[in-house]
Design a protein around this motif. Structure first.
Motif, PDB file in Angstrom:
ATOM      1  N   ASP A   1      39.370  39.433  41.978  1.00 25.17           N
ATOM      2  CA  ASP A   1      40.092  38.178  41.774  1.00 25.17           C
ATOM      3  C   ASP A   1      41.174  38.000  42.836  1.00 25.17           C
ATOM      4  O   ASP A   1      41.398  36.886  43.324  1.00 25.17           O
ATOM      5  CB  ASP A   1      40.708  38.164  40.373  1.00 25.17           C
ATOM      6  CG  ASP A   1      41.223  36.787  39.990  1.00 25.17           C
ATOM      7  OD1 ASP A   1      40.465  35.820  40.113  1.00 25.17           O
ATOM      8  OD2 ASP A   1      42.388  36.694  39.559  1.00 25.17           O
ATOM      9  N   ILE A   2      41.841  39.092  43.200  1.00 24.31           N
ATOM     10  CA  ILE A   2      42.841  39.029  44.268  1.00 24.31           C
ATOM     11  C   ILE A   2      42.178  38.679  45.603  1.00 24.31           C
ATOM     12  O   ILE A   2      42.700  37.878  46.391  1.00 24.31           O
ATOM     13  CB  ILE A   2      43.603  40.368  44.370  1.00 24.31           C
ATOM     14  CG1 ILE A   2      44.435  40.596  43.100  1.00 24.31           C
ATOM     15  CG2 ILE A   2      44.492  40.397  45.609  1.00 24.31           C
ATOM     16  CD1 ILE A   2      45.086  41.958  43.032  1.00 24.31           C
ATOM     17  N   PHE A   3      41.002  39.287  45.852  1.00 20.63           N
ATOM     18  CA  PHE A   3      40.251  38.983  47.075  1.00 20.63           C
ATOM     19  C   PHE A   3      39.874  37.501  47.131  1.00 20.63           C
ATOM     20  O   PHE A   3      39.986  36.852  48.186  1.00 20.63           O
ATOM     21  CB  PHE A   3      38.994  39.854  47.138  1.00 20.63           C
ATOM     22  CG  PHE A   3      38.037  39.462  48.223  1.00 20.63           C
ATOM     23  CD1 PHE A   3      38.310  39.744  49.553  1.00 20.63           C
ATOM     24  CD2 PHE A   3      36.855  38.795  47.908  1.00 20.63           C
ATOM     25  CE1 PHE A   3      37.433  39.366  50.555  1.00 20.63           C
ATOM     26  CE2 PHE A   3      35.970  38.423  48.906  1.00 20.63           C
ATOM     27  CZ  PHE A   3      36.251  38.701  50.230  1.00 20.63           C
TER      28      PHE A   3
ATOM     29  N   TYR B   1      32.645  30.681  41.324  1.00 21.17           N
ATOM     30  CA  TYR B   1      33.544  31.690  40.753  1.00 21.17           C
ATOM     31  C   TYR B   1      34.328  31.145  39.567  1.00 21.17           C
ATOM     32  O   TYR B   1      34.365  31.763  38.499  1.00 21.17           O
ATOM     33  CB  TYR B   1      34.520  32.202  41.819  1.00 21.17           C
ATOM     34  CG  TYR B   1      35.419  33.301  41.296  1.00 21.17           C
ATOM     35  CD1 TYR B   1      34.919  34.577  41.071  1.00 21.17           C
ATOM     36  CD2 TYR B   1      36.759  33.057  41.014  1.00 21.17           C
ATOM     37  CE1 TYR B   1      35.728  35.587  40.581  1.00 21.17           C
ATOM     38  CE2 TYR B   1      37.577  34.061  40.523  1.00 21.17           C
ATOM     39  CZ  TYR B   1      37.056  35.319  40.302  1.00 21.17           C
ATOM     40  OH  TYR B   1      37.861  36.314  39.799  1.00 21.17           O
ATOM     41  N   ALA B   2      34.944  29.981  39.724  1.00 21.78           N
ATOM     42  CA  ALA B   2      35.768  29.435  38.648  1.00 21.78           C
ATOM     43  C   ALA B   2      34.936  29.083  37.416  1.00 21.78           C
ATOM     44  O   ALA B   2      35.368  29.315  36.277  1.00 21.78           O
ATOM     45  CB  ALA B   2      36.528  28.202  39.141  1.00 21.78           C
ATOM     46  N   VAL B   3      33.746  28.534  37.615  1.00 20.00           N
ATOM     47  CA  VAL B   3      32.914  28.123  36.482  1.00 20.00           C
ATOM     48  C   VAL B   3      32.484  29.312  35.623  1.00 20.00           C
ATOM     49  O   VAL B   3      32.667  29.291  34.396  1.00 20.00           O
ATOM     50  CB  VAL B   3      31.697  27.307  36.975  1.00 20.00           C
ATOM     51  CG1 VAL B   3      30.712  27.066  35.837  1.00 20.00           C
ATOM     52  CG2 VAL B   3      32.154  25.975  37.556  1.00 20.00           C
ATOM     53  N   PRO B   4      31.928  30.393  36.200  1.00 23.86           N
ATOM     54  CA  PRO B   4      31.569  31.552  35.350  1.00 23.86           C
ATOM     55  C   PRO B   4      32.779  32.179  34.654  1.00 23.86           C
ATOM     56  O   PRO B   4      32.687  32.578  33.487  1.00 23.86           O
ATOM     57  CB  PRO B   4      30.929  32.537  36.336  1.00 23.86           C
ATOM     58  CG  PRO B   4      30.500  31.709  37.486  1.00 23.86           C
ATOM     59  CD  PRO B   4      31.481  30.600  37.588  1.00 23.86           C
TER      60      PRO B   4
ATOM     61  N   ASN C   1      37.770  37.622  34.278  1.00 24.03           N
ATOM     62  CA  ASN C   1      37.423  37.748  35.693  1.00 24.03           C
ATOM     63  C   ASN C   1      36.092  38.485  35.811  1.00 24.03           C
ATOM     64  O   ASN C   1      35.984  39.640  35.397  1.00 24.03           O
ATOM     65  CB  ASN C   1      38.510  38.505  36.448  1.00 24.03           C
ATOM     66  CG  ASN C   1      39.856  37.794  36.353  1.00 24.03           C
ATOM     67  OD1 ASN C   1      40.836  38.361  35.878  1.00 24.03           O
ATOM     68  ND2 ASN C   1      39.902  36.552  36.790  1.00 24.03           N
ATOM     69  N   ILE C   2      35.100  37.832  36.364  1.00 30.04           N
ATOM     70  CA  ILE C   2      33.730  38.350  36.267  1.00 30.04           C
ATOM     71  C   ILE C   2      33.543  39.671  37.028  1.00 30.04           C
ATOM     72  O   ILE C   2      32.695  40.470  36.664  1.00 30.04           O
ATOM     73  CB  ILE C   2      32.721  37.300  36.766  1.00 30.04           C
ATOM     74  CG1 ILE C   2      33.076  36.822  38.176  1.00 30.04           C
ATOM     75  CG2 ILE C   2      32.638  36.127  35.806  1.00 30.04           C
ATOM     76  CD1 ILE C   2      32.055  35.851  38.766  1.00 30.04           C
ATOM     77  N   PHE C   3      34.332  39.913  38.081  1.00 33.71           N
ATOM     78  CA  PHE C   3      34.177  41.151  38.849  1.00 33.71           C
ATOM     79  C   PHE C   3      35.451  41.995  38.862  1.00 33.71           C
ATOM     80  O   PHE C   3      35.626  42.842  39.742  1.00 33.71           O
ATOM     81  CB  PHE C   3      33.736  40.847  40.282  1.00 33.71           C
ATOM     82  CG  PHE C   3      32.380  40.220  40.370  1.00 33.71           C
ATOM     83  CD1 PHE C   3      31.248  40.915  39.969  1.00 33.71           C
ATOM     84  CD2 PHE C   3      32.225  38.921  40.837  1.00 33.71           C
ATOM     85  CE1 PHE C   3      29.987  40.337  40.041  1.00 33.71           C
ATOM     86  CE2 PHE C   3      30.982  38.341  40.916  1.00 33.71           C
ATOM     87  CZ  PHE C   3      29.848  39.040  40.511  1.00 33.71           C
TER      88      PHE C   3
END
Length: 351
Positions: free
Chosen positions: A87-89, A70-73, A80-82
């Motif tokens: 991101d909160i989840f 998650y952090a790398v992409p 925030n990719i999604f």
């Protein structure tokens, strides 16, 4: 302007590569070590230390996965990719793993204290039922306090610009939650500190009634094994305290994104150092690891198979020689005794 954007892009790539190069190998080795423990239940299941270790491995693996996948992409594309809700989840999952990690570490510290200093009561205190209760409490703490990040006033987010997970200080609840985070970290530290002081200072209890079951050599071996496990875990704990406190202190000292990256690196190293410590210092895990993944060249005790066979052959030959020498000596003694008997009889006849 173009030069500035190009530099920013290169900085993002360097940060993403750093996070990926540290988290992905650590996660892979962690998974391999967990497979080793899971594939040898007869060896590891009877020791509550390894059961608690699997719980800690699960927490660490979740945290490493979030950094790697998650952090790398997010760092590479700088968003925030999604979306914000996902991101909160991710922040909730991150804190559930983290807050279950802290009490688990404290429980392992207590486990090591009983194993080294209260050996007689260790098996009854950390039997399977009690170990399951401890694990249930550990994950209940993680779920209850980690889920608090789902409320709008308290959110943990990944800052793709600063390359780190951090509390969103624009939310008033995070001011208190940050101190709560430090409080749990410090409490875990003190529990572990007192346990390890007792392990180092206090002499292990005598075995008393267990002498009928264990001879002196077995007792000494068991104490040494448990003490080595305690030292291995102590290395991991030192990294946890250092990385855990830097996670909340560094953002208050500076807003420099490279210092934030250093805090992330420390956090990844903390969560990823476990399997390497086990493989280096724990001969039991290391031997089963080599046996599972290097079956053609490694035997169960971690030694090369060819050398093992050669050593076994030499040992058999030496044993045969010793037996043969003993037999020869016995034959010589028997012949000498017969000679003496014959001479004595002759002397008697002559007389």
């Amino acid at each position: 302007m173009n030069n500035s954007s190009t530099n920013e892009a290169w900085m993002d790539r360097i940060a993403a590569a750093t996070i990926a190069c540290l988290s992905l190998p650590a996660l892979a080795v962690y998974i391999l070590v967990v497979i080793v423990i899971a594939n040898n239940p007869q060896k590891f299941a009877n020791n509550s230390y390894y059961t608690l270790l699997l719980s800690l491995a699960l927490s660490d693996s979740i945290l490493l996965s979030l950094y790697c996948f998650y952090a790398v992409p997010c760092t590479l594309i700088q968003e925030n990719i999604f979306g914000a809700n996902f991101d909160i989840f991710i922040g909730v999952v991150f804190n559930i793993a983290y807050f279950s990690c802290l009490p688990c570490i404290a429980a392992i510290g207590v486990n090591r204290y009983f194993a080294v200093c209260q050996f007689v009561s260790y098996d009854s205190t950390f039997n399977r039922r009690n170990t399951r209760i401890v694990l249930a409490i550990v994950w209940a703490i993680g779920i209850i306090f980690g889920s608090g990040q789902a409320f709008p006033c308290c959110t943990l987010r990944f800052s793709y610009y600063n390359y780190s997970f951090a509390y969103d200080m624009t939310n008033w609840g995070n001011v208190y939650f940050q101190w709560f985070d430090r409080f749990l970290t410090v409490c875990s530290f003190f529990v572990i500190f007192f346990c390890y002081v007792a392990i180092i200072v206090k002499r292990p209890t005598k075995f008393g009634s267990t002498e009928n079951r264990l001879n002196t050599l077995q007792q000494t071996k068991r104490k040494n094994v448990e003490r080595n496990l305690a030292l291995q875990f102590g290395v991991i704990v030192l990294m946890l305290i250092f990385a855990g406190l830097s996670f909340t202190i560094v953002p208050e000292l500076t807003a420099n994104r490279w210092f934030m990256l250093v805090a992330s690196v420390l956090y990844i190293v903390n969560n990823g150092c476990g399997p390497f410590v086990y493989l280096i210092f724990n001969s039991t895990i290391r031997s089963h690891f080599l046996q599972l993944y290097c079956r053609s060249t490694i035997e169960a005790d971690g030694k090369p198979a060819g050398l093992m066979k050669l050593g076994a052959a030499v040992k058999i030959i030496n044993t045969a020689r010793r037996l043969s020498n003993k037999d020869n000596n016995k034959v010589k003694e028997l012949r000498a005794s017969r000679k003496n008997t014959t001479l004595t009889r002759r002397e008697t006849v002559i007389r």
